[in-house]
Scaffold this active site. Structure first.
Site, PDB file in Angstrom:
ATOM      1  N   LYS A   9     -28.736  32.572  36.999  1.00  0.00           N
ATOM      2  CA  LYS A   9     -28.819  32.688  38.458  1.00  0.00           C
ATOM      3  C   LYS A   9     -29.054  34.157  38.857  1.00  0.00           C
ATOM      4  O   LYS A   9     -28.925  35.068  38.016  1.00  0.00           O
ATOM      5  CB  LYS A   9     -27.521  32.130  39.066  1.00  0.00           C
ATOM      6  CG  LYS A   9     -27.332  30.627  38.793  1.00  0.00           C
ATOM      7  CD  LYS A   9     -26.035  30.097  39.402  1.00  0.00           C
ATOM      8  CE  LYS A   9     -25.904  28.592  39.212  1.00  0.00           C
ATOM      9  NZ  LYS A   9     -24.685  28.048  39.871  1.00  0.00           N
ATOM     10  N   TYR A  49     -31.065  21.142  44.108  1.00  0.00           N
ATOM     11  CA  TYR A  49     -29.675  20.840  44.468  1.00  0.00           C
ATOM     12  C   TYR A  49     -29.565  19.711  45.493  1.00  0.00           C
ATOM     13  O   TYR A  49     -28.587  19.649  46.239  1.00  0.00           O
ATOM     14  CB  TYR A  49     -28.997  22.104  45.016  1.00  0.00           C
ATOM     15  CG  TYR A  49     -28.546  23.082  43.937  1.00  0.00           C
ATOM     16  CD1 TYR A  49     -27.711  22.678  42.888  1.00  0.00           C
ATOM     17  CD2 TYR A  49     -28.912  24.422  43.983  1.00  0.00           C
ATOM     18  CE1 TYR A  49     -27.284  23.579  41.921  1.00  0.00           C
ATOM     19  CE2 TYR A  49     -28.483  25.339  43.015  1.00  0.00           C
ATOM     20  CZ  TYR A  49     -27.667  24.901  41.988  1.00  0.00           C
ATOM     21  OH  TYR A  49     -27.225  25.792  41.033  1.00  0.00           O
ATOM     22  N   ASN A 112     -21.390  32.177  39.997  1.00  0.00           N
ATOM     23  CA  ASN A 112     -21.012  31.770  38.629  1.00  0.00           C
ATOM     24  C   ASN A 112     -22.138  31.893  37.599  1.00  0.00           C
ATOM     25  O   ASN A 112     -22.138  31.232  36.569  1.00  0.00           O
ATOM     26  CB  ASN A 112     -20.369  30.369  38.631  1.00  0.00           C
ATOM     27  CG  ASN A 112     -21.300  29.282  39.114  1.00  0.00           C
ATOM     28  OD1 ASN A 112     -22.420  29.550  39.520  1.00  0.00           O
ATOM     29  ND2 ASN A 112     -20.832  28.052  39.070  1.00  0.00           N
ATOM     30  N   HIS A 115     -26.578  28.082  35.402  1.00  0.00           N
ATOM     31  CA  HIS A 115     -26.644  26.652  35.698  1.00  0.00           C
ATOM     32  C   HIS A 115     -26.953  25.894  34.421  1.00  0.00           C
ATOM     33  O   HIS A 115     -27.733  26.359  33.590  1.00  0.00           O
ATOM     34  CB  HIS A 115     -27.757  26.363  36.715  1.00  0.00           C
ATOM     35  CG  HIS A 115     -28.168  24.917  36.732  1.00  0.00           C
ATOM     36  ND1 HIS A 115     -27.494  23.972  37.456  1.00  0.00           N
ATOM     37  CD2 HIS A 115     -29.139  24.244  36.055  1.00  0.00           C
ATOM     38  CE1 HIS A 115     -28.047  22.779  37.245  1.00  0.00           C
ATOM     39  NE2 HIS A 115     -29.055  22.921  36.404  1.00  0.00           N
ATOM     40  N   GLU A 126     -34.775  17.973  36.078  1.00  0.00           N
ATOM     41  CA  GLU A 126     -34.801  19.416  36.351  1.00  0.00           C
ATOM     42  C   GLU A 126     -35.906  20.113  35.547  1.00  0.00           C
ATOM     43  O   GLU A 126     -36.607  20.981  36.090  1.00  0.00           O
ATOM     44  CB  GLU A 126     -33.423  20.019  36.043  1.00  0.00           C
ATOM     45  CG  GLU A 126     -32.370  19.558  37.058  1.00  0.00           C
ATOM     46  CD  GLU A 126     -30.943  19.934  36.694  1.00  0.00           C
ATOM     47  OE1 GLU A 126     -30.723  20.602  35.654  1.00  0.00           O
ATOM     48  OE2 GLU A 126     -30.033  19.560  37.465  1.00  0.00           O
TER      49      GLU A 126
HETATM   50  P1  GTP Z   1     -24.432  24.018  38.075  1.00  0.00           P
HETATM   51  O1  GTP Z   1     -24.561  24.104  36.588  1.00  0.00           O
HETATM   52  O2  GTP Z   1     -24.785  25.288  38.767  1.00  0.00           O
HETATM   53  O3  GTP Z   1     -25.147  22.807  38.659  1.00  0.00           O
HETATM   54  O4  GTP Z   1     -22.886  23.833  38.347  1.00  0.00           O
HETATM   55  P2  GTP Z   1     -22.031  22.511  38.180  1.00  0.00           P
HETATM   56  O5  GTP Z   1     -22.893  21.340  37.773  1.00  0.00           O
HETATM   57  O6  GTP Z   1     -20.892  22.846  37.319  1.00  0.00           O
HETATM   58  O7  GTP Z   1     -21.505  22.288  39.660  1.00  0.00           O
HETATM   59  P3  GTP Z   1     -22.228  21.541  40.889  1.00  0.00           P
HETATM   60  O8  GTP Z   1     -23.554  20.986  40.455  1.00  0.00           O
HETATM   61  O9  GTP Z   1     -21.248  20.625  41.502  1.00  0.00           O
HETATM   62  O10 GTP Z   1     -22.461  22.765  41.881  1.00  0.00           O
HETATM   63  C1  GTP Z   1     -23.631  23.543  41.793  1.00  0.00           C
HETATM   64  C2  GTP Z   1     -23.293  24.962  42.135  1.00  0.00           C
HETATM   65  O11 GTP Z   1     -22.859  25.035  43.480  1.00  0.00           O
HETATM   66  C3  GTP Z   1     -22.131  25.577  41.335  1.00  0.00           C
HETATM   67  O12 GTP Z   1     -22.541  26.098  40.107  1.00  0.00           O
HETATM   68  C4  GTP Z   1     -21.677  26.677  42.274  1.00  0.00           C
HETATM   69  O13 GTP Z   1     -22.529  27.830  42.176  1.00  0.00           O
HETATM   70  C5  GTP Z   1     -21.878  26.041  43.629  1.00  0.00           C
HETATM   71  N1  GTP Z   1     -20.619  25.431  44.085  1.00  0.00           N
HETATM   72  C6  GTP Z   1     -20.040  24.295  43.651  1.00  0.00           C
HETATM   73  N2  GTP Z   1     -18.889  24.077  44.286  1.00  0.00           N
HETATM   74  C7  GTP Z   1     -18.734  25.097  45.147  1.00  0.00           C
HETATM   75  C8  GTP Z   1     -17.728  25.454  46.087  1.00  0.00           C
HETATM   76  O14 GTP Z   1     -16.736  24.763  46.269  1.00  0.00           O
HETATM   77  N3  GTP Z   1     -17.929  26.607  46.786  1.00  0.00           N
HETATM   78  C9  GTP Z   1     -19.028  27.401  46.613  1.00  0.00           C
HETATM   79  N4  GTP Z   1     -19.154  28.516  47.336  1.00  0.00           N
HETATM   80  N5  GTP Z   1     -19.976  27.109  45.737  1.00  0.00           N
HETATM   81  C10 GTP Z   1     -19.843  25.971  45.004  1.00  0.00           C
HETATM   82 MG    MG Z   2     -24.617  20.794  38.726  1.00  0.00          MG
END
Ligand code: GTP
Ligand code: MG
Length: 149
Positions: A9, A49, A112, A115, A126
């Site tokens: 990212k 997303y 974080n 991805h 994707e």
């Molecule tokens: P990715 O590998 O990035 O897809 O992460 P993930 O699959 O573990 O989580 P998810 O797909 O649910 O969320 C995608 C991204 O959205 C996360 O990696 C975070 O950067 C962001 N995100 C998820 N939950 C939160 C939250 O509660 N607050 C904020 N600010 N960002 C969030």
């Molecule tokens: Mg995800």
């Protein structure tokens, strides 16, 4: 062979963690089959997303992800989707174990650094969204027999 979509990212690029993330997947024995740096548009990220579009953090997520260049990659190997997620660590870095990428390099869920696809099906979707067929390589790695029985 199974493939996953891994992306560094904008914060991971800015903080110079690209090589570290690539190194961990290479060291594990996974094979890099596509890699490019790009600056994704908001429209592209909204597709990537789409599942999260109703979440309160969605606008901030799109803002963050479009704020600079990212490094998009496809990695190939046995159970690479599940192992990729394990190597990245929990979504919220405060829950990520030390030794994982997030557990070693970041603090906030909204920063974080990486991805990883969450399932084989979403990985296919994707990889199709981020790469054209010509950008994906098929080759046999010289270490194949030394990584797999
Ligand atoms: P990715 O590998 O990035 O897809 O992460 P993930 O699959 O573990 O989580 P998810 O797909 O649910 O969320 C995608 C991204 O959205 C996360 O990696 C975070 O950067 C962001 N995100 C998820 N939950 C939160 C939250 O509660 N607050 C904020 N600010 N960002 C969030
Ligand atoms: Mg995800």
């Amino acid at each position: 062979e199974e493939r996953t979509f891994i992306m560094v990212k904008p914060d991971g690029v800015q903080r110079g963690i690209v090589g570290e993330i690539i190194k961990r997947f290479e060291n594990r024995g996974y094979k890099l089959v596509a890699c490019k740096m790009c600056r994704p548009s908001k429209e592209h990220l909204e597709k990537h997303y789409a599942d999260l579009s109703k979440k309160p953090f969605f606008p901030g997520l799109i803002q963050y992800m479009s704020s600079g260049p990212v490094v998009a990659m496809a990695w190939e190997g046995k159970e690479v989707v599940k192992m990729g997620r394990a190597m990245l660590g929990a979504t919220n870095p405060l829950d990520s174990n030390p030794g994982t990428i997030r557990g070693d390099f970041c603090i906030d869920v909204g920063r974080n650094i990486c991805h990883g696809s969450d399932a084989v099906e979403s990985a296919k979707k994707e990889i199709g969204l981020w790469f054209s067929a010509e950008e994906l390589q098929s080759y046999k790695s010289c270490e194949f027999e030394w990584v797999y029985e």
